[in-house]
Design a protein around this motif. Structure first.
Motif, PDB file in Angstrom:
ATOM      1  N   LEU A   6       0.855  -1.173   0.000  1.00  0.00           N
ATOM      2  CA  LEU A   6       0.000   0.000   0.000  1.00  0.00           C
ATOM      3  C   LEU A   6       0.897   1.231   0.000  1.00  0.00           C
ATOM      4  O   LEU A   6       1.685   1.433   0.931  1.00  0.00           O
ATOM      5  CB  LEU A   6      -0.897  -0.002   1.236  1.00  0.00           C
ATOM      6  N   ILE A   7       0.827   2.022  -1.058  1.00  0.00           N
ATOM      7  CA  ILE A   7       1.631   3.243  -1.177  1.00  0.00           C
ATOM      8  C   ILE A   7       0.681   4.416  -1.014  1.00  0.00           C
ATOM      9  O   ILE A   7      -0.265   4.570  -1.773  1.00  0.00           O
ATOM     10  CB  ILE A   7       2.343   3.322  -2.536  1.00  0.00           C
ATOM     11  N   GLU A  18      -4.170  14.506 -14.416  1.00  0.00           N
ATOM     12  CA  GLU A  18      -3.193  13.741 -15.204  1.00  0.00           C
ATOM     13  C   GLU A  18      -1.936  13.472 -14.386  1.00  0.00           C
ATOM     14  O   GLU A  18      -1.374  12.376 -14.452  1.00  0.00           O
ATOM     15  CB  GLU A  18      -2.835  14.489 -16.494  1.00  0.00           C
ATOM     16  N   GLN A  19      -1.474  14.451 -13.621  1.00  0.00           N
ATOM     17  CA  GLN A  19      -0.281  14.254 -12.797  1.00  0.00           C
ATOM     18  C   GLN A  19      -0.530  13.235 -11.696  1.00  0.00           C
ATOM     19  O   GLN A  19       0.335  12.395 -11.409  1.00  0.00           O
ATOM     20  CB  GLN A  19       0.180  15.582 -12.201  1.00  0.00           C
ATOM     21  N   LYS A  20      -1.709  13.278 -11.092  1.00  0.00           N
ATOM     22  CA  LYS A  20      -2.033  12.313 -10.040  1.00  0.00           C
ATOM     23  C   LYS A  20      -2.134  10.903 -10.622  1.00  0.00           C
ATOM     24  O   LYS A  20      -1.670   9.934  -9.999  1.00  0.00           O
ATOM     25  CB  LYS A  20      -3.306  12.722  -9.307  1.00  0.00           C
ATOM     26  N   GLU A  71       3.650   5.607 -12.035  1.00  0.00           N
ATOM     27  CA  GLU A  71       5.099   5.664 -11.792  1.00  0.00           C
ATOM     28  C   GLU A  71       5.482   5.054 -10.445  1.00  0.00           C
ATOM     29  O   GLU A  71       6.531   4.412 -10.332  1.00  0.00           O
ATOM     30  CB  GLU A  71       5.593   7.106 -11.886  1.00  0.00           C
ATOM     31  N   LEU A  72       4.665   5.265  -9.415  1.00  0.00           N
ATOM     32  CA  LEU A  72       4.966   4.667  -8.114  1.00  0.00           C
ATOM     33  C   LEU A  72       4.822   3.151  -8.172  1.00  0.00           C
ATOM     34  O   LEU A  72       5.610   2.420  -7.560  1.00  0.00           O
ATOM     35  CB  LEU A  72       4.082   5.267  -7.028  1.00  0.00           C
ATOM     36  N   THR A  73       3.835   2.673  -8.911  1.00  0.00           N
ATOM     37  CA  THR A  73       3.693   1.226  -9.104  1.00  0.00           C
ATOM     38  C   THR A  73       4.914   0.672  -9.834  1.00  0.00           C
ATOM     39  O   THR A  73       5.491  -0.342  -9.424  1.00  0.00           O
ATOM     40  CB  THR A  73       2.410   0.906  -9.894  1.00  0.00           C
ATOM     41  N   VAL A  94      -2.091   2.127  -4.739  1.00  0.00           N
ATOM     42  CA  VAL A  94      -1.530   3.475  -4.609  1.00  0.00           C
ATOM     43  C   VAL A  94      -2.687   4.423  -4.327  1.00  0.00           C
ATOM     44  O   VAL A  94      -3.670   4.434  -5.073  1.00  0.00           O
ATOM     45  CB  VAL A  94      -0.776   3.921  -5.887  1.00  0.00           C
ATOM     46  N   MET A  95      -2.564   5.166  -3.249  1.00  0.00           N
ATOM     47  CA  MET A  95      -3.587   6.156  -2.898  1.00  0.00           C
ATOM     48  C   MET A  95      -2.970   7.538  -2.931  1.00  0.00           C
ATOM     49  O   MET A  95      -1.954   7.783  -2.279  1.00  0.00           O
ATOM     50  CB  MET A  95      -4.129   5.888  -1.497  1.00  0.00           C
TER      51      MET A  95
END
Length: 104
Positions: A3-4, A16-18, A24-26, A43-44
Motif C-alpha cells: 500500500l503506497i 493527469e499528474q495524479k 510511476e509509483l507502481t 496506490v492512494m
C-alpha cells in the motif's frame, strides 16, 4: 499487498499528474522488488487542504517562512548533526555555498 500512500496539496496537481503518480509509483515498486507484485499494489493519492499541513513546525503555505527561515533551520539542524555524529560538512555555509551568478 503493498500500500503506497502519497499526500499532496489539494488542487496543486492536475488529474493527469495524479494518475501519472499512480503508474510511476507502481513501476518504481516493481523495479525495486519484483514485477509479480504489480497486481497487488495499491496506490492512494490523498489531497490535503492548504493550511492543514506544515513543515518544521510551521503551518503551510507560509511564503515568509519558506523564503527567510527554512534554510537557516536546515543549516542549524546540519550543524547539530555535525556535532552529534562527527560528520564532516562538504558544503560550505553562507555566500560561498551559493552557485555563481548565472549558474542557478
Amino acid at each position: 499487498m503493498p500500500l503506497i500512500s502519497v499526500k499532496v496539496i489539494q488542487n496543486f496537481f492536475t488529474e493527469e499528474q495524479k494518475t501519472a503518480l499512480v503508474k510511476e509509483l507502481t513501476d518504481a515498486f516493481c523495479h525495486a522488488t519484483l514485477e509479480a507484485a504489480r497486481p497487488y499494489i495499491y496506490v492512494m493519492v490523498e489531497e490535503v487542504p492548504q493550511g492543514k499541513w506544515g513543515l518544521g513546525g510551521h503551518p503551510l503555505p507560509d511564503p515568509d517562512f519558506l523564503v527567510n527561515d527554512f534554510v537557516p533551520m536546515i543549516e542549524d539542524a546540519a550543524d547539530a548533526f555535525v556535532r552529534a555524529y562527527g560528520v564532516t560538512r562538504r558544503r560550505p555555509l553562507g555566500p560561498a555555498a551559493a552557485p555563481p551568478a548565472g549558474k542557478r
